[in-house]
Design an enzyme around this catalytic site. Sequence first.
Site, PDB file in Angstrom:
ATOM      1  N   THR A  44       5.049  -3.620   0.453  1.00  0.00           N
ATOM      2  CA  THR A  44       5.404  -2.905   1.647  1.00  0.00           C
ATOM      3  C   THR A  44       4.651  -1.414   1.492  1.00  0.00           C
ATOM      4  O   THR A  44       3.648  -1.098   2.162  1.00  0.00           O
ATOM      5  CB  THR A  44       6.976  -2.582   1.958  1.00  0.00           C
ATOM      6  OG1 THR A  44       7.467  -3.784   2.174  1.00  0.00           O
ATOM      7  CG2 THR A  44       7.006  -1.524   2.961  1.00  0.00           C
ATOM      8  N   GLU A  64      13.286 -14.935  -2.742  1.00  0.00           N
ATOM      9  CA  GLU A  64      14.085 -14.479  -4.009  1.00  0.00           C
ATOM     10  C   GLU A  64      14.842 -15.917  -4.170  1.00  0.00           C
ATOM     11  O   GLU A  64      15.021 -16.622  -3.178  1.00  0.00           O
ATOM     12  CB  GLU A  64      15.017 -13.664  -3.729  1.00  0.00           C
ATOM     13  CG  GLU A  64      14.354 -12.263  -3.705  1.00  0.00           C
ATOM     14  CD  GLU A  64      15.212 -10.966  -3.546  1.00  0.00           C
ATOM     15  OE1 GLU A  64      16.262 -11.036  -4.137  1.00  0.00           O
ATOM     16  OE2 GLU A  64      14.838 -10.265  -2.515  1.00  0.00           O
ATOM     17  N   SER A  83       9.601 -10.377  -4.496  1.00  0.00           N
ATOM     18  CA  SER A  83      10.389  -9.520  -3.862  1.00  0.00           C
ATOM     19  C   SER A  83      10.400  -8.286  -4.931  1.00  0.00           C
ATOM     20  O   SER A  83      10.889  -8.532  -6.014  1.00  0.00           O
ATOM     21  CB  SER A  83      11.828  -9.733  -3.421  1.00  0.00           C
ATOM     22  OG  SER A  83      12.672  -8.610  -3.133  1.00  0.00           O
ATOM     23  N   GLY A  84      10.246  -7.034  -4.459  1.00  0.00           N
ATOM     24  CA  GLY A  84      10.112  -5.834  -5.455  1.00  0.00           C
ATOM     25  C   GLY A  84       8.711  -5.435  -5.830  1.00  0.00           C
ATOM     26  O   GLY A  84       8.666  -4.494  -6.884  1.00  0.00           O
ATOM     27  N   GLY A 110       8.668 -11.259   0.170  1.00  0.00           N
ATOM     28  CA  GLY A 110       8.645 -11.908  -1.297  1.00  0.00           C
ATOM     29  C   GLY A 110      10.076 -12.792  -1.262  1.00  0.00           C
ATOM     30  O   GLY A 110      11.003 -12.396  -0.491  1.00  0.00           O
ATOM     31  N   SER A 151      13.413  -3.660   0.832  1.00  0.00           N
ATOM     32  CA  SER A 151      12.714  -4.921   0.870  1.00  0.00           C
ATOM     33  C   SER A 151      12.458  -5.440   2.114  1.00  0.00           C
ATOM     34  O   SER A 151      13.411  -5.447   2.913  1.00  0.00           O
ATOM     35  CB  SER A 151      13.757  -6.057   0.126  1.00  0.00           C
ATOM     36  OG  SER A 151      12.945  -7.388   0.133  1.00  0.00           O
ATOM     37  N   SER A 152      11.206  -5.554   2.562  1.00  0.00           N
ATOM     38  CA  SER A 152      11.183  -6.242   3.928  1.00  0.00           C
ATOM     39  C   SER A 152      12.018  -7.495   3.941  1.00  0.00           C
ATOM     40  O   SER A 152      11.341  -8.505   3.218  1.00  0.00           O
ATOM     41  CB  SER A 152       9.518  -6.326   4.131  1.00  0.00           C
ATOM     42  OG  SER A 152       8.914  -5.153   4.013  1.00  0.00           O
ATOM     43  N   ASN A 160      15.363  -4.775  -4.949  1.00  0.00           N
ATOM     44  CA  ASN A 160      14.427  -3.875  -4.184  1.00  0.00           C
ATOM     45  C   ASN A 160      15.247  -3.049  -3.369  1.00  0.00           C
ATOM     46  O   ASN A 160      16.036  -3.619  -2.105  1.00  0.00           O
ATOM     47  CB  ASN A 160      13.462  -4.615  -3.451  1.00  0.00           C
ATOM     48  CG  ASN A 160      12.468  -3.553  -2.985  1.00  0.00           C
ATOM     49  OD1 ASN A 160      12.388  -2.432  -2.876  1.00  0.00           O
ATOM     50  ND2 ASN A 160      11.367  -4.163  -2.345  1.00  0.00           N
TER      51      ASN A 160
END
Length: 505
Positions: free
Chosen positions: A201, A497, A196-197, A495, A262-263, A259
């Site tokens: 995207t 986490e 993530s981050g 992602g 974040s998606s 993020n």
Amino acid sequence: GESLSPAASSSESSNPEPSPLPKPKRVLMPADAQFAVGSVVFVPDEQQAYLPKRVASCTGLGARTKLTVGPLSGSGGAAVPAKDVADVVEADPLALEGAQDMVKFSNLTEAALLHNLRTRYSRDQIYSAAGAILLSVNPFKQIPGIYTDEVTRRCQEADAKALPDLPPHVYGLSENAYRGMLGEQKQQAILISGESGAGKTEAAKACVKYICARSTGGGGVGGGAKLLRQGSHEEFVQNCIVEANPILEAFGNAKTLRNNNSSRFGKWTEIHFDAGGQIRSARSTSYLLERSRVVEHARGERTFHIFYQLCAGATKQQRDALKLPPAGELRYLGQSASLSVPGIDDAADWRAVCAAFSTFQLTDAEQTSLRRVLAGILTLGNLAFDAKEMANADDGSCVSPASQASLKAAAAVLDISPLELETALTIKNVGKFPVVAVPQPPEKAAVARDALAKALYGSLFDWIFGRINEKMGAGAGAALGGGNKRTIGLLDIFGFEAFSRNSLE
């Protein structure tokens, strides 16, 4: 999917190359030593993972190795702790320079890979290659000149031999996919993964942007489409592909601790082309929407962007019709550390989403219904329940007097009666013949409330995906008939986490 080779970045040539490292004074390595004095090695470091050091002395082999290292230039040295000696590896010269393709390393180790990425990152070269794999490191800033027409032109005009030698870039990866699809008539797939981050995207949007631009008539080496006719079906489909991003990010993305955008779902997008390389249709599929985020999220995070956009961007007339209280009074939003996020303009994003709705030809009635569902979900979160004594059953529950206004508001926008809504949340029907009505205590009624909110949002998300696909896939028959091989697929998987409490449906 096909293996894809990365290609070009405009920032590569504009950044000065680092000063060459001083050449080590090599001496013959004794037969009983693991590293030669003067050689460069990567030594474990608690803060930087690995650091390059020059060997000052080395005696022994294996577990008996004693190693002293110093800076790359200058004097001095320190003994490497015994626990770290086994993880010391010889440094590849290309890794020290920041090579653009790590597959050329004579010894590709974790230490070499990390140091190479760090070196290039310090020069604003965020893209690196490892053969067919493109690696990117999120710069968390705008880098001038990295996504320009010049980079696009360079990728399009490079011949088959020159393309792999261009500096690594997401446009080069997309160019390889386009050429494989059009020239070799092979289906292509681009997989974007990372924590993530990491910037997945944005990378996905860059790929789609390049592929759309490529199909409109760049005319580069290896074939290309003709220029689009204004108002044509092809132009409409491409506009839909681009305009889908604001909608999907609004409904599927959220601020997390790592993020701000974040998606919280995975997305597979297929783009279909005709024999001339023009986009004829597209289709997207969603995976694993994090519906639990509708009702709860970690401290300092937010639920999905669309809720904040609605509260910030809806007109007074719309808010009155939705019976929507201020965002700070909504329980599902009030859990946030902050209702606003620096760098995010929720009101402007709401206007962009509404403009995208128009691109996908959502009627005024459909947009009104969409707003009502969103408002209904938010208002549901404000329902609280009190215990209620039952004469012939265990104690049940009812909506508390303080929540009666929220009950009426939620029922109104969801187009049901307040009694029907309250009964659905506080009474559980068990069995079929006969059906037994079982009163629910307050804590289970609250669970039912949250389950309804998540189900409503999940259904709304699926409906939006369906409408997007309906428009992007219109008129695709001629291009897709007979087992079309002219397809580029792109998988943008969110992602993962580490959460203190993880609830992935």
